[in-house]
Design a protein around this motif. Sequence first.
Motif, PDB file in Angstrom:
ATOM      1  N   ALA A 289      -0.010  17.599   4.859  1.00 41.99           N
ATOM      2  CA  ALA A 289       0.527  18.431   5.123  1.00 41.99           C
ATOM      3  C   ALA A 289       1.005  18.994   6.550  1.00 41.99           C
ATOM      4  CB  ALA A 289      -0.314  20.573   5.382  1.00 41.99           C
ATOM      5  N   THR A 290      -0.073  17.366   7.748  1.00 47.19           N
ATOM      6  CA  THR A 290       0.801  17.743   8.592  1.00 47.19           C
ATOM      7  C   THR A 290       1.485  16.904   9.067  1.00 47.19           C
ATOM      8  OG1 THR A 290      -1.659  17.602   9.975  1.00 47.19           O
ATOM      9  CG2 THR A 290      -0.268  20.009   9.934  1.00 47.19           C
ATOM     10  N   SER A 291       1.813  15.470  10.293  1.00 46.42           N
ATOM     11  CA  SER A 291       1.692  14.227  10.268  1.00 46.42           C
ATOM     12  C   SER A 291       1.765  14.373  12.198  1.00 46.42           C
ATOM     13  CB  SER A 291       3.668  14.105  10.478  1.00 46.42           C
ATOM     14  OG  SER A 291       3.592  12.603  10.183  1.00 46.42           O
ATOM     15  N   GLU A 292       0.553  13.282  11.963  1.00 52.51           N
ATOM     16  CA  GLU A 292       0.536  12.550  13.597  1.00 52.51           C
ATOM     17  C   GLU A 292       1.211  11.126  13.746  1.00 52.51           C
ATOM     18  OE1 GLU A 292      -4.015  13.613  12.962  1.00 52.51           O
ATOM     19  OE2 GLU A 292      -3.350  11.381  12.953  1.00 52.51           O
ATOM     20  N   VAL A 293       2.578  11.174  12.748  1.00 55.21           N
ATOM     21  CA  VAL A 293       3.098   9.548  13.335  1.00 55.21           C
ATOM     22  C   VAL A 293       4.852  10.145  13.335  1.00 55.21           C
ATOM     23  CG1 VAL A 293       4.132   7.243  12.117  1.00 55.21           C
ATOM     24  CG2 VAL A 293       1.795   8.167  11.782  1.00 55.21           C
ATOM     25  N   ASP A 294       4.885   9.564  14.540  1.00 56.86           N
ATOM     26  CA  ASP A 294       6.752   9.816  14.522  1.00 56.86           C
ATOM     27  C   ASP A 294       7.374   8.235  14.609  1.00 56.86           C
ATOM     28  OD1 ASP A 294       9.214  10.473  16.613  1.00 56.86           O
ATOM     29  OD2 ASP A 294       8.777  10.891  18.313  1.00 56.86           O
ATOM     30  N   LEU A 295       8.162   8.622  13.361  1.00 54.78           N
ATOM     31  CA  LEU A 295       9.210   8.088  13.216  1.00 54.78           C
ATOM     32  C   LEU A 295      10.277   7.296  13.432  1.00 54.78           C
ATOM     33  CD1 LEU A 295       7.355   8.005   9.690  1.00 54.78           C
ATOM     34  CD2 LEU A 295       7.914   5.362  10.766  1.00 54.78           C
TER      35      LEU A 295
ATOM     36  N   LEU B  44       0.623  -1.363   0.061  1.00 53.82           N
ATOM     37  CA  LEU B  44      -0.131  -0.377   0.001  1.00 53.82           C
ATOM     38  C   LEU B  44       1.198   1.400   0.356  1.00 53.82           C
ATOM     39  CD1 LEU B  44      -2.851  -0.679   2.665  1.00 53.82           C
ATOM     40  CD2 LEU B  44      -2.933  -0.409   0.086  1.00 53.82           C
ATOM     41  N   LEU B  45       2.502   0.915   0.635  1.00 55.31           N
ATOM     42  CA  LEU B  45       2.784   2.481   0.333  1.00 55.31           C
ATOM     43  C   LEU B  45       2.954   3.175  -0.614  1.00 55.31           C
ATOM     44  CD1 LEU B  45       6.420   1.527   2.381  1.00 55.31           C
ATOM     45  CD2 LEU B  45       4.685   3.192   3.313  1.00 55.31           C
ATOM     46  N   PRO B  46       2.446   2.685  -1.716  1.00 50.43           N
ATOM     47  CA  PRO B  46       3.339   3.554  -2.883  1.00 50.43           C
ATOM     48  C   PRO B  46       2.259   4.203  -3.074  1.00 50.43           C
ATOM     49  CG  PRO B  46       4.423   1.954  -3.265  1.00 50.43           C
ATOM     50  CD  PRO B  46       3.160   1.445  -2.437  1.00 50.43           C
ATOM     51  N   LYS B  47       1.089   4.153  -2.762  1.00 51.36           N
ATOM     52  CA  LYS B  47      -0.544   4.437  -3.016  1.00 51.36           C
ATOM     53  C   LYS B  47      -0.908   5.499  -1.326  1.00 51.36           C
ATOM     54  CE  LYS B  47      -2.689   0.755  -5.347  1.00 51.36           C
ATOM     55  NZ  LYS B  47      -1.980  -1.049  -4.742  1.00 51.36           N
ATOM     56  N   LEU B  48       0.051   5.513  -0.238  1.00 53.39           N
ATOM     57  CA  LEU B  48      -0.056   6.658   0.852  1.00 53.39           C
ATOM     58  C   LEU B  48       0.043   8.184  -0.029  1.00 53.39           C
ATOM     59  CD1 LEU B  48       1.710   4.706   3.473  1.00 53.39           C
ATOM     60  CD2 LEU B  48      -1.235   4.054   2.739  1.00 53.39           C
ATOM     61  N   LYS B  49      -0.901   9.167   0.630  1.00 54.86           N
ATOM     62  CA  LYS B  49      -1.243  10.022   0.100  1.00 54.86           C
ATOM     63  C   LYS B  49      -0.711  11.118   1.315  1.00 54.86           C
ATOM     64  CE  LYS B  49      -2.980   9.708  -3.951  1.00 54.86           C
ATOM     65  NZ  LYS B  49      -3.062   8.625  -4.030  1.00 54.86           N
TER      66      LYS B  49
ATOM     67  N   PHE C 101       4.941  -4.790  13.225  1.00 60.38           N
ATOM     68  CA  PHE C 101       3.411  -4.673  12.829  1.00 60.38           C
ATOM     69  C   PHE C 101       2.594  -3.059  13.336  1.00 60.38           C
ATOM     70  CE2 PHE C 101       3.896  -9.266  12.732  1.00 60.38           C
ATOM     71  CZ  PHE C 101       3.120  -9.181  11.194  1.00 60.38           C
ATOM     72  N   GLU C 102       2.946  -2.314  14.355  1.00 62.29           N
ATOM     73  CA  GLU C 102       2.726  -1.431  14.891  1.00 62.29           C
ATOM     74  C   GLU C 102       3.135  -0.578  13.408  1.00 62.29           C
ATOM     75  OE1 GLU C 102       0.950  -0.720  17.049  1.00 62.29           O
ATOM     76  OE2 GLU C 102       1.437   1.673  16.679  1.00 62.29           O
ATOM     77  N   VAL C 103       3.975  -0.395  12.710  1.00 61.04           N
ATOM     78  CA  VAL C 103       4.159   0.091  11.547  1.00 61.04           C
ATOM     79  C   VAL C 103       2.801  -0.189  10.678  1.00 61.04           C
ATOM     80  CG1 VAL C 103       5.277   0.246   9.533  1.00 61.04           C
ATOM     81  CG2 VAL C 103       6.554   0.331  11.995  1.00 61.04           C
ATOM     82  N   VAL C 104       2.348  -1.371  10.182  1.00 57.15           N
ATOM     83  CA  VAL C 104       1.629  -2.452   9.353  1.00 57.15           C
ATOM     84  C   VAL C 104      -0.120  -1.416   9.884  1.00 57.15           C
ATOM     85  CG1 VAL C 104       0.022  -4.229   9.201  1.00 57.15           C
ATOM     86  CG2 VAL C 104       2.199  -4.588   9.207  1.00 57.15           C
ATOM     87  N   ARG C 105      -0.537  -1.403  11.176  1.00 57.31           N
ATOM     88  CA  ARG C 105      -1.498  -0.532  11.442  1.00 57.31           C
ATOM     89  C   ARG C 105      -1.477   0.473  11.519  1.00 57.31           C
ATOM     90  NH1 ARG C 105      -2.907   2.683  15.308  1.00 57.31           N
ATOM     91  NH2 ARG C 105      -1.006   3.132  16.428  1.00 57.31           N
ATOM     92  N   ILE C 106      -0.100   1.490  11.661  1.00 58.35           N
ATOM     93  CA  ILE C 106      -0.147   2.791  10.714  1.00 58.35           C
ATOM     94  C   ILE C 106       0.044   2.912   9.579  1.00 58.35           C
ATOM     95  CG2 ILE C 106       1.268   5.070  10.569  1.00 58.35           C
ATOM     96  CD1 ILE C 106       2.802   4.305  13.272  1.00 58.35           C
ATOM     97  N   ILE C 107      -0.152   2.026   8.883  1.00 61.75           N
ATOM     98  CA  ILE C 107      -0.101   2.339   7.422  1.00 61.75           C
ATOM     99  C   ILE C 107      -1.462   1.829   7.024  1.00 61.75           C
ATOM    100  CG2 ILE C 107       0.821   1.426   4.270  1.00 61.75           C
ATOM    101  CD1 ILE C 107       3.460   0.062   6.008  1.00 61.75           C
ATOM    102  N   ASN C 108      -2.049   1.125   7.005  1.00 61.88           N
ATOM    103  CA  ASN C 108      -3.897   0.954   6.804  1.00 61.88           C
ATOM    104  C   ASN C 108      -4.578   2.405   7.289  1.00 61.88           C
ATOM    105  OD1 ASN C 108      -2.778  -1.454   5.608  1.00 61.88           O
ATOM    106  ND2 ASN C 108      -2.707  -3.190   8.016  1.00 61.88           N
ATOM    107  N   SER C 109      -4.135   2.333   8.250  1.00 62.78           N
ATOM    108  CA  SER C 109      -4.965   3.524   9.134  1.00 62.78           C
ATOM    109  C   SER C 109      -4.306   4.423   8.136  1.00 62.78           C
ATOM    110  CB  SER C 109      -4.317   3.778  10.735  1.00 62.78           C
ATOM    111  OG  SER C 109      -5.022   5.683  11.102  1.00 62.78           O
ATOM    112  N   VAL C 110      -3.054   5.053   7.650  1.00 65.11           N
ATOM    113  CA  VAL C 110      -3.207   6.181   6.722  1.00 65.11           C
ATOM    114  C   VAL C 110      -4.002   5.761   5.486  1.00 65.11           C
ATOM    115  CG1 VAL C 110      -1.964   7.595   5.197  1.00 65.11           C
ATOM    116  CG2 VAL C 110      -0.893   6.365   7.572  1.00 65.11           C
ATOM    117  N   TYR C 111      -3.896   4.887   5.047  1.00 64.79           N
ATOM    118  CA  TYR C 111      -4.369   4.931   4.445  1.00 64.79           C
ATOM    119  C   TYR C 111      -5.605   4.674   3.799  1.00 64.79           C
ATOM    120  CZ  TYR C 111      -6.062   1.867  -0.735  1.00 64.79           C
ATOM    121  OH  TYR C 111      -6.266   1.658  -1.373  1.00 64.79           O
ATOM    122  N   ASP C 112      -6.710   4.638   5.235  1.00 62.80           N
ATOM    123  CA  ASP C 112      -8.035   4.378   5.197  1.00 62.80           C
ATOM    124  C   ASP C 112      -8.391   5.832   5.868  1.00 62.80           C
ATOM    125  OD1 ASP C 112      -8.168   2.230   4.416  1.00 62.80           O
ATOM    126  OD2 ASP C 112      -9.031   1.077   6.645  1.00 62.80           O
ATOM    127  N   ASN C 113      -7.043   6.756   5.947  1.00 61.76           N
ATOM    128  CA  ASN C 113      -7.664   8.354   6.196  1.00 61.76           C
ATOM    129  C   ASN C 113      -8.013   8.577   7.679  1.00 61.76           C
ATOM    130  OD1 ASN C 113      -6.445   9.502   3.428  1.00 61.76           O
ATOM    131  ND2 ASN C 113      -8.693   8.808   2.746  1.00 61.76           N
TER     132      ASN C 113
END
Length: 487
Positions: free
Chosen positions: A358-364, A350-355, A389-401
Amino acid sequence: MSSNLVIYNTLSRKKEIFEPINPPMVGLYVCGPTVYSDVHLGNCRTFVSFDLIYRYLLYLGYKVRYVRNITDAGHLEGDRDEGDDKFAKKAKLEQLEPMEIVQKYTIGFHDVLRLFNTLPPSIEPTATGHIAEQIEMVKQIINNGYAYEVNGTVYFDVEKYSKSNDYTILTNRQLEDMLNNTRELGGQDEKRGRLDFALWIKAKPEHIMRWPSPWGIGFPGWHIECSAMSNKYLGHQFDIHGGGMDLAATHHTNEIAQSQACNHTNPAKYWMHTNMLTVNGARMSKSAGNGFLPRELFTGDHPLLNRGYSPMSVRFFMLQAHYRSTLDFSNDALEASDKGYRRLMNAIALLPKLKPSATSEVDLEEIKQRCIMAMNDDFNSPVLIAELFEVVRIINSVYDNKTKIDAKGLNELQTLINDFVFNILGLKDEHIENNGDLEKLMEFIIKLRQEAKAAKDYATSDLIRNGLQEMGFQLKDSKEGTIWSKS
Ligand SMILES: [Zn+2]
């Protein structure tokens, strides 16, 4: 350079801070396979574990020389110089030259490790290619007074060595107990002490693999080959020596004795050992009928397996256990790992599909530090995987806006995945690798379904979705379009 890496050292029986002898160089020696039969899964686990260790040391910036030998001579059936030569026996059985046996199973070994996506070692020396070095080492041990020759065979004198050295230093056993567990010498025996082991063995007339030496025609003992080859490529003392834990009691104990007797030093600063495999709670062994080969695990062609599991799914399964814990194979555990592996790969797709927002809520940075902390704690891959798996949760959550991430965060996310999933855990997406054409086909089917929906032909669009579902393909709709995954 410094790192906070901590390694469990079998020698001290505790975790120690990793301080290489000559940073940034790291010398790593791992006992390789005896290539007289198909590599078994226990060995694969050892080599996958050391692949993880090698990959993480590279990630930390060390210049690693990784030496893993091929044992192609000298390994007798009994650890203590008893029985036939494994190669000669197999050669007789299969009516081949011993070197044909060696070639056949070396190729098979490399094929299996390639499927597991392990990096090749820097040097892969063979015992038969280093006979001269082994003879030199035996000569030196005799000169130093720790070995003796009887009728063309040279033995290491454990009793004499034990007077000034701790022979059982690696496993902390009592010498008395070891003696009691070894059979008494009989009239037929040439060696002086019960624990003495052969450095060089006189070849019987029918023995095919034979070389000239100062003690006559013979072949080297199994233990001396690792001492000679590690010494040649990594020096008298190097950083890490590894292998399966079944090697500690005899093979590695004798390697230490040989190096001490020859070079007056323990060959390695850190000794690392991987644990055993079990199947449904019982130790995996051929004789118990519960040992399956890697190929059988991939195809599912074994009575104990419900189905086959792909090499990457098995690699993921192995890495979900710490290398010092036993790893239990069961259909349920393999099934769960396979699901976990696919969940991870589906999120990465899903990574290439993430938009970016302007701001970020994720502390990588914080997540990255937790990943490093896991690996710094004696290469704790199961904890690393839990973080991922925490990263997986974040990716899915970003994908779902539901979560926002900015462009910089997206870049860091990609780097984190590249570093920890692909480079350190050594995983790859088999789905993409194996399904290039499938990807195109699925895109085409998704387009057909979209056109049906646009034309309000819901009967057709449902037919497509349900039909795919029956074959195990899931479609996921969102504002950005439709993606697919396979369970
Ligand atoms: Zn070895």
